[in-house]
Design a protein around this motif. Sequence first.
Motif, PDB file in Angstrom:
ATOM      1  N   ILE A  19       0.852  -1.178   0.000  1.00 47.22           N
ATOM      2  CA  ILE A  19       0.000   0.000   0.000  1.00 47.22           C
ATOM      3  C   ILE A  19       0.897   1.240   0.000  1.00 47.22           C
ATOM      4  N   VAL A  20       0.808   2.049  -1.065  1.00 48.65           N
ATOM      5  CA  VAL A  20       1.659   3.238  -1.189  1.00 48.65           C
ATOM      6  C   VAL A  20       0.957   4.466  -0.611  1.00 48.65           C
ATOM      7  N   LEU A  21      -0.284   4.669  -1.012  1.00 49.29           N
ATOM      8  CA  LEU A  21      -1.102   5.747  -0.444  1.00 49.29           C
ATOM      9  C   LEU A  21      -2.192   5.091   0.394  1.00 49.29           C
ATOM     10  N   ASN A  22      -2.290   5.488   1.645  1.00 54.83           N
ATOM     11  CA  ASN A  22      -3.181   4.793   2.580  1.00 54.83           C
ATOM     12  C   ASN A  22      -4.174   5.784   3.203  1.00 54.83           C
ATOM     13  N   GLY A  23      -5.253   6.044   2.468  1.00 61.92           N
ATOM     14  CA  GLY A  23      -6.261   6.967   2.983  1.00 61.92           C
ATOM     15  C   GLY A  23      -5.799   8.415   3.011  1.00 61.92           C
ATOM     16  N   ILE A  24      -5.184   8.848   1.911  1.00 64.08           N
ATOM     17  CA  ILE A  24      -4.609  10.194   1.834  1.00 64.08           C
ATOM     18  C   ILE A  24      -5.718  11.257   1.773  1.00 64.08           C
ATOM     19  N   ASN A  25      -5.550  12.305   2.596  1.00 69.07           N
ATOM     20  CA  ASN A  25      -6.411  13.487   2.535  1.00 69.07           C
ATOM     21  C   ASN A  25      -5.508  14.713   2.412  1.00 69.07           C
ATOM     22  N   LEU A  26      -5.702  15.500   1.355  1.00 66.55           N
ATOM     23  CA  LEU A  26      -4.899  16.706   1.177  1.00 66.55           C
ATOM     24  C   LEU A  26      -5.616  17.673   0.246  1.00 66.55           C
ATOM     25  N   ILE A  52      -2.456  13.950 -12.513  1.00 65.10           N
ATOM     26  CA  ILE A  52      -2.457  14.088 -13.967  1.00 65.10           C
ATOM     27  C   ILE A  52      -3.307  13.028 -14.654  1.00 65.10           C
ATOM     28  N   GLY A  53      -3.744  12.004 -13.893  1.00 69.79           N
ATOM     29  CA  GLY A  53      -4.622  10.992 -14.458  1.00 69.79           C
ATOM     30  C   GLY A  53      -3.933   9.771 -14.999  1.00 69.79           C
ATOM     31  N   LEU A  54      -2.629   9.623 -14.732  1.00 66.72           N
ATOM     32  CA  LEU A  54      -1.911   8.428 -15.190  1.00 66.72           C
ATOM     33  C   LEU A  54      -2.237   7.222 -14.317  1.00 66.72           C
ATOM     34  N   LEU A  55      -2.702   7.466 -13.097  1.00 66.48           N
ATOM     35  CA  LEU A  55      -3.114   6.395 -12.189  1.00 66.48           C
ATOM     36  C   LEU A  55      -4.499   6.718 -11.632  1.00 66.48           C
ATOM     37  N   LYS A  56      -5.240   5.668 -11.286  1.00 64.43           N
ATOM     38  CA  LYS A  56      -6.546   5.833 -10.644  1.00 64.43           C
ATOM     39  C   LYS A  56      -6.488   5.227  -9.249  1.00 64.43           C
ATOM     40  N   PRO A  57      -7.164   5.839  -8.290  1.00 63.87           N
ATOM     41  CA  PRO A  57      -7.126   5.295  -6.919  1.00 63.87           C
ATOM     42  C   PRO A  57      -7.895   3.982  -6.802  1.00 63.87           C
ATOM     43  N   ASP A  58      -7.424   3.126  -5.905  1.00 65.33           N
ATOM     44  CA  ASP A  58      -8.172   1.906  -5.604  1.00 65.33           C
ATOM     45  C   ASP A  58      -9.412   2.226  -4.777  1.00 65.33           C
ATOM     46  N   ASP A  59      -9.286   3.271  -3.992  1.00 67.01           N
ATOM     47  CA  ASP A  59     -10.410   3.687  -3.143  1.00 67.01           C
ATOM     48  C   ASP A  59     -10.277   5.190  -2.905  1.00 67.01           C
ATOM     49  N   GLY A  60     -11.371   5.842  -2.536  1.00 67.89           N
ATOM     50  CA  GLY A  60     -11.356   7.272  -2.290  1.00 67.89           C
ATOM     51  C   GLY A  60     -11.682   8.060  -3.545  1.00 67.89           C
ATOM     52  N   VAL A  61     -11.615   9.391  -3.421  1.00 65.89           N
ATOM     53  CA  VAL A  61     -12.021  10.254  -4.529  1.00 65.89           C
ATOM     54  C   VAL A  61     -11.062  11.428  -4.663  1.00 65.89           C
ATOM     55  N   ILE A  62     -10.817  11.828  -5.925  1.00 65.50           N
ATOM     56  CA  ILE A  62     -10.018  13.014  -6.236  1.00 65.50           C
ATOM     57  C   ILE A  62     -10.949  14.024  -6.898  1.00 65.50           C
ATOM     58  N   LEU A  63     -10.945  15.256  -6.370  1.00 64.03           N
ATOM     59  CA  LEU A  63     -11.827  16.287  -6.898  1.00 64.03           C
ATOM     60  C   LEU A  63     -11.022  17.401  -7.554  1.00 64.03           C
ATOM     61  N   PHE A  64     -11.536  17.910  -8.663  1.00 61.50           N
ATOM     62  CA  PHE A  64     -10.970  19.084  -9.325  1.00 61.50           C
ATOM     63  C   PHE A  64     -12.056  20.148  -9.347  1.00 61.50           C
ATOM     64  N   GLN A  65     -11.769  21.270  -8.681  1.00 62.88           N
ATOM     65  CA  GLN A  65     -12.756  22.345  -8.524  1.00 62.88           C
ATOM     66  C   GLN A  65     -14.079  21.804  -7.979  1.00 62.88           C
TER      67      GLN A  65
END
Length: 414
Positions: A19-26, A52-65
């Motif tokens: 697990i590289v990113l583990n529940g990241i919030n930023l 940049i969209g080269l990877l997609k998260p296994d879980d969680g969400v990324i928001l733009f604006q």
Amino acid sequence: MDAPLVEFRNVTKGFGDRIVLNGINLKIYENQITTIIGKSGSGKSVLLKHIIGLLKPDDGVILFQGKPVLAMKKSEWNEYRSQVSYLFQDNALFDSMSVFENIALPLRQTTNLKKKEIESRVLQRIEDLELSEAADKYPSELSGGMQKRVALARALVTNPKIVLFDEPTTGQDPIRKNVILSMIAHYRRKFGFTAVLISHDIPDVYFISDRIILLWEGKVGFEGSYDELAVLKHPLVDEFLRSLEGFRDELTGLLSKEVFRSRYASTLGARTVPSVSAALFSVEFDRLNEALGPQAAVAVVSALGDYTNRYFSGLGGFSARQSRDQILTIFPHTTAEEARKMIDEFGKKLEEEAIAGIQDLPGIKAGVNHCFEVYVRAGITEVSPGDEIKEIIDKAASRQDIVATHRCEFGGTA
């Protein structure tokens, strides 16, 4: 604070069993420089590739604006991707293409613009980044700094909202590191993009960053300004800063901020020090950058730091850079009046020995009808027990006067 431009909510990403990113919030805010730091393998590059969209998260969400990226329609996704540029460590320029062709490539590949419009945009970026004389040259014919400007021009030619920089100063000497970081800060202000950097170049990168994000064991260990980071008492932060910052500032030879802070605390804690004074030295870095060019501007700061270190260390003073263009020196066993006499003599010597050769610095932009003046300012204050370093800086800054001046002998003004 305004709504974030990019936000990670509980983002998790793994590769196999790791697990590289583990529940990241930023959060990343518009028109700021955000720097991501962390040990090797902590997920910094993985995080950039999610933006940049080269990877997609296994879980969680990324928001733009405020909108989830993975919920976007194809047209919305394409619009989002067009607003994000990536500047690679090694610039990734094509050796078989000229500077013009390298910069034009994103427009030719990702837009339906006509040939004349592409040419107009490329020529504008070439002019903006002072590359006109290199437009027809190939990357192998350019210096490392000019190659970096070409790569940045290519990243900016699509007018992105966000530019991602993956360790842009890796393998560079101290002067070149600071030139590149200064270039990023300068063009961010000029074009108004949001910058996200991965960097290990402490403290230099702190001086241009609005916010710092520390990744630690798959999570965000810290998120905020450098001033907040510096006063945060947390074992993982202390360990990480000690592992990277070292004993001295590479560019100037002055003490690192961490070592300076520790020495200051021990100085004020000693009962045998009846008088302590401080001096804040500064130059106008942005003005130097415009007048002399980034390489010469950084060289001026380096020369000032080196001379300050050599001059005052023999007199019992100790110094550190507090920002890109500010140096704070502490004088134990010294009254403010005694410090003032020392600074007066320092200013005379500085003019004679350190800044008199500015016109001979490499990369300087001077000539007929292009003149400049360099001012070194100093403010002196007494230090009282309990004074925080920021308080000392504020007091000294309010009392600054010019102590050394260099005027060029060319005609005109800059």
